[in-house]
Design a protein around this motif. Structure first.
Motif, PDB file in Angstrom:
ATOM      1  N   SER A  61      58.069  64.285  46.793  1.00  0.00           N
ATOM      2  CA  SER A  61      57.332  63.126  46.381  1.00  0.00           C
ATOM      3  C   SER A  61      57.187  62.008  47.720  1.00  0.00           C
ATOM      4  O   SER A  61      58.531  61.967  48.046  1.00  0.00           O
TER       5      SER A  61
ATOM      6  N   ASP B 295      57.846  58.164  49.103  1.00  0.00           N
ATOM      7  CA  ASP B 295      58.836  57.353  48.624  1.00  0.00           C
ATOM      8  C   ASP B 295      58.397  56.273  47.715  1.00  0.00           C
ATOM      9  O   ASP B 295      59.310  56.128  46.813  1.00  0.00           O
TER      10      ASP B 295
ATOM     11  N   ILE C 263      56.639  56.826  45.073  1.00  0.00           N
ATOM     12  CA  ILE C 263      56.345  57.282  43.777  1.00  0.00           C
ATOM     13  C   ILE C 263      57.565  57.931  43.298  1.00  0.00           C
ATOM     14  O   ILE C 263      58.314  58.654  43.845  1.00  0.00           O
ATOM     15  N   PRO C 264      58.048  57.302  42.183  1.00  0.00           N
ATOM     16  CA  PRO C 264      59.619  57.520  41.494  1.00  0.00           C
ATOM     17  C   PRO C 264      59.540  59.033  40.985  1.00  0.00           C
ATOM     18  O   PRO C 264      58.381  59.509  40.504  1.00  0.00           O
ATOM     19  N   ILE C 265      60.690  59.608  41.043  1.00  0.00           N
ATOM     20  CA  ILE C 265      60.873  60.756  40.416  1.00  0.00           C
ATOM     21  C   ILE C 265      61.548  60.403  39.279  1.00  0.00           C
ATOM     22  O   ILE C 265      62.440  59.680  39.039  1.00  0.00           O
ATOM     23  N   PRO C 266      61.747  61.449  38.032  1.00  0.00           N
ATOM     24  CA  PRO C 266      62.045  60.981  36.862  1.00  0.00           C
ATOM     25  C   PRO C 266      63.538  61.478  36.728  1.00  0.00           C
ATOM     26  O   PRO C 266      64.091  61.842  35.445  1.00  0.00           O
TER      27      PRO C 266
ATOM     28  N   ASP D 234      67.728  61.099  38.995  1.00  0.00           N
ATOM     29  CA  ASP D 234      68.201  60.451  40.092  1.00  0.00           C
ATOM     30  C   ASP D 234      68.358  61.488  41.345  1.00  0.00           C
ATOM     31  O   ASP D 234      68.526  62.859  41.036  1.00  0.00           O
ATOM     32  N   ASN D 235      68.177  60.980  42.435  1.00  0.00           N
ATOM     33  CA  ASN D 235      68.498  62.064  43.538  1.00  0.00           C
ATOM     34  C   ASN D 235      69.651  62.807  43.583  1.00  0.00           C
ATOM     35  O   ASN D 235      70.862  62.135  43.336  1.00  0.00           O
TER      36      ASN D 235
ATOM     37  N   ALA E 182      55.898  61.054  33.316  1.00  0.00           N
ATOM     38  CA  ALA E 182      56.195  61.033  34.831  1.00  0.00           C
ATOM     39  C   ALA E 182      54.995  61.024  35.679  1.00  0.00           C
ATOM     40  O   ALA E 182      54.039  61.703  35.404  1.00  0.00           O
ATOM     41  N   SER E 183      55.356  60.588  37.077  1.00  0.00           N
ATOM     42  CA  SER E 183      54.280  60.667  38.001  1.00  0.00           C
ATOM     43  C   SER E 183      54.690  62.079  38.801  1.00  0.00           C
ATOM     44  O   SER E 183      55.885  62.276  38.893  1.00  0.00           O
TER      45      SER E 183
ATOM     46  N   PRO F 126      50.674  58.139  41.712  1.00  0.00           N
ATOM     47  CA  PRO F 126      51.255  57.322  40.822  1.00  0.00           C
ATOM     48  C   PRO F 126      50.841  57.310  39.117  1.00  0.00           C
ATOM     49  O   PRO F 126      52.132  56.908  38.514  1.00  0.00           O
TER      50      PRO F 126
END
Length: 553
Positions: A147, A149, A151-154, A156-157, A333-334, A338
């Motif tokens: 994704s 930067d 755009i959040p991912i659902p 944690d990295n 989630a995106s 977005p």
């Protein structure tokens, strides 16, 4: 007044800057691949393998949504070559899809540069050589699309991102497999399984994966084989499903996961066990003689061998079907954009057409073939897309040799290029029926679809009562269980020539595939790119003048 003018000027500068950013091209990633034969000992005896830059599997293409991917392929084997980017939608750009129906092959001792983008896509995909049975000899590899930067991912990295490419493996040369199929024989059962191109011994010493206690890791898993479904599990660890073929999923926990040919997914594991060694286990499904392979996960500081007991694979079809029903699209989630995935309400769109595709097999000239709706596909010398673009289809193929319903039982098979048409931007239901005793899986190039339902027997309109019209996962490959049906729904909004195929490569090779032509009536660059000047030419289009450009967007 001066202040207002200054503010206005500053505003104009800011808007101009934003416009420039908007117009700026997405970043480029350049790859140079030398494709050669090499000798590898995978199942105990040396054999010829197709390598990329002396590697098997090939290099990972690691990129971000919308990046420009440039892959300069030097074909140094003795056969024509194409690479297909499985799951990459090639928006407006079937010119780069890498199949015999869309591109002329890269001839031996020549090179060609692919240029494609994972446009508005994220997730886990892979590539493979698409001509003949070459993919049985290697040259496949992982594609990871991250994704952007902002755009959040659902989740944690993770501490690390691990590839897990599982495949059945044949020791016979790919040319021998092709000759067997051409002569009416089958390819038989695989000699064994590999993980990331390694047999069980090589996948364990040294350990394939290294972790630290308390940290969470992402495994990107693909079934890159040609024959078998697999079940994947890890000793004493639970798998949190987070992504499937470019979609974020509801994050359910599983003890194990089934993957059918051509499917990819991502799960997270947390290293929450006593430090030691543990086994990743993959085993075949729905085959009497089960094959299993393991690879070692080692905790940092481990001095303990893996537990002796290997977790058993589930059995039966019902378990697998019920697991499929548990997979859900993460509506909040995106993905690549977005807006939330669930803002697309596929279940509220009116179906304009239903295409029912039934598989069948039979003899043609005394040799076994597979077909969809009675036509067994053969690739013409001139790629279908090029023949269409140059208005040179006469003598190459005819549209719509098959109808939207299967022919009557017992109708003899016909061999021909199998091309159907779909009206641009229409929402269509495609039903796959599998009357065979073994499982099949299907992929639709150029699109993601919603697998709304599946069930036993033959499909009828009343089956729609069982559909999931809210949150089935948007994906590109789906299984069809024996003597069963699967229904998918999608909008044909990507102009081009797209392959619909069985992923069981023996069936694919023998004709269980077709192409769907999707033409924009506007002939606009908004909908499809012109054929690139660098495209290879072959067959009837050699020497023809380039057709007029599509209209500006």
């Amino acid at each position: 007044m001066t202040t207002m003018r200054g503010a206005s000027a500053a505003l104009l500068v800011m808007l101009a800057s934003l416009a420039a950013v908007a117009r700026a091209e997405d970043p480029y990633h350049w790859f140079e691949w030398k494709v050669t034969y090499g000798t590898r000992t995978i199942m105990g005896t040396p054999q010829k393998v197709i390598l990329i830059n002396d590697m098997f599997p090939g290099p990972t293409i690691n990129c971000t949504s919308n990046n420009n991917i440039m892959v300069n392929v030097f074909n140094m084997i003795d056969q024509p070559l194409l690479f297909h980017w499985h799951g990459i939608q090639q928006r407006k750009n079937s010119w780069q899809d890498g199949l015999p129906g869309t591109m002329c092959p890269i001839q031996p001792n020549t090179n060609f540069t692919y240029h494609w983008q994972p446009k508005d896509q994220i997730g886990t995909f892979y590539y493979f050589p698409s001509i003949g049975m070459q993919r049985a000899a290697g040259a496949y590899g992982l594609i990871t699309v991250h994704s952007r930067d902002l755009i959040p991912i659902p989740f944690d990295n993770p501490a690390d991102d691990f590839p897990l490419l599982v495949s059945d493996w044949y020791t016979k040369d790919h040319t021998v497999l092709s000759k067997n199929l051409d002569s009416g024989k089958g390819i038989g059962r695989p000699a064994g399984l590999v993980i990331n191109g390694k047999n069980e011994k090589d996948a364990s010493n040294p350990p394939m994966y290294n972790v630290e206690a308390g940290k969470t890791y992402r495994f990107r898993v693909c079934n890159v084989g040609i024959k078998a479904s697999f079940n994947v599990r890890i000793q004493k660890h639970s798998l949190k499903l987070v992504e499937m073929e470019g979609s974020h999923t509801v994050q359910n926990m599983y003890d194990s996961l089934d993957l059918h040919i051509g499917q990819c997914l991502s799960f997270l594991i947390t290293a929450d066990q006593t430090p030691g060694d543990y086994l990743v286990v993959a085993s075949t499904r729905f085959i009497k003689e089960v094959s299993t392979i393991t690879a070692v996960i080692r905790y940092k500081g481990s001095n303990a061998p893996p537990p002796p007991q290997i977790p058993e694979s589930p059995s039966g079809w019902a378990w697998s079907i019920n697991q499929w029903r548990s997979f859900r699209w993460n509506l909040t989630a995106s993905a690549a954009r977005p807006n939330p995935q669930g803002s697309y309400h596929y279940g509220q769109i009116n179906i304009t057409r239903t295409i029912k595709l039934s598989t069948s097999k039979g003899k043609v000239d005394g040799k076994e073939r597979y077909a969809l709706n009675g036509v067994s596909h053969v690739d013409p010398e001139t790629p279908l897309k090029l023949a269409e673009y140059f208005n040179a289809t006469d003598g190459v193929f005819q549209y719509n040799l098959i109808g939207d319903v299967p022919p009557a039982a017992g109708t003899p098979l016909k061999t021909a290029p199998n091309v159907i048409t779909a009206e641009f931007r229409t929402f269509i239901e495609v039903v796959f029926e599998n009357p065979e005793k073994s499982i099949d899986t299907f992929h639709i190039n150029g699109y993601a679809f919603f697998a709304a339902g599946m069930g036993p027997g033959t499909w009828s309109p009343s089956c729609r009562k069982t559909y999931n019209l809210l949150d089935t996962v948007s994906r590109h490959t789906i299984q069809v269980y024996p003597r069963s049906w699967t229904a998918v729904m999608l909008t044909f909004d990507n102009a081009g020539m797209w392959n619909i195929r069985s992923n069981l490569w023996e069936r694919h090779y023998l004709g269980e595939q077709l192409y769907v032509s999707v033409v924009s009536p506007a002939r606009s660059l908004r909908d499809e790119y012109n054929m690139p000047e660098t495209s290879l030419r072959c067959g009837k289009v050699v020497g023809l003048p380039m057709p007029p450009s599509y209209l500006p967007a």
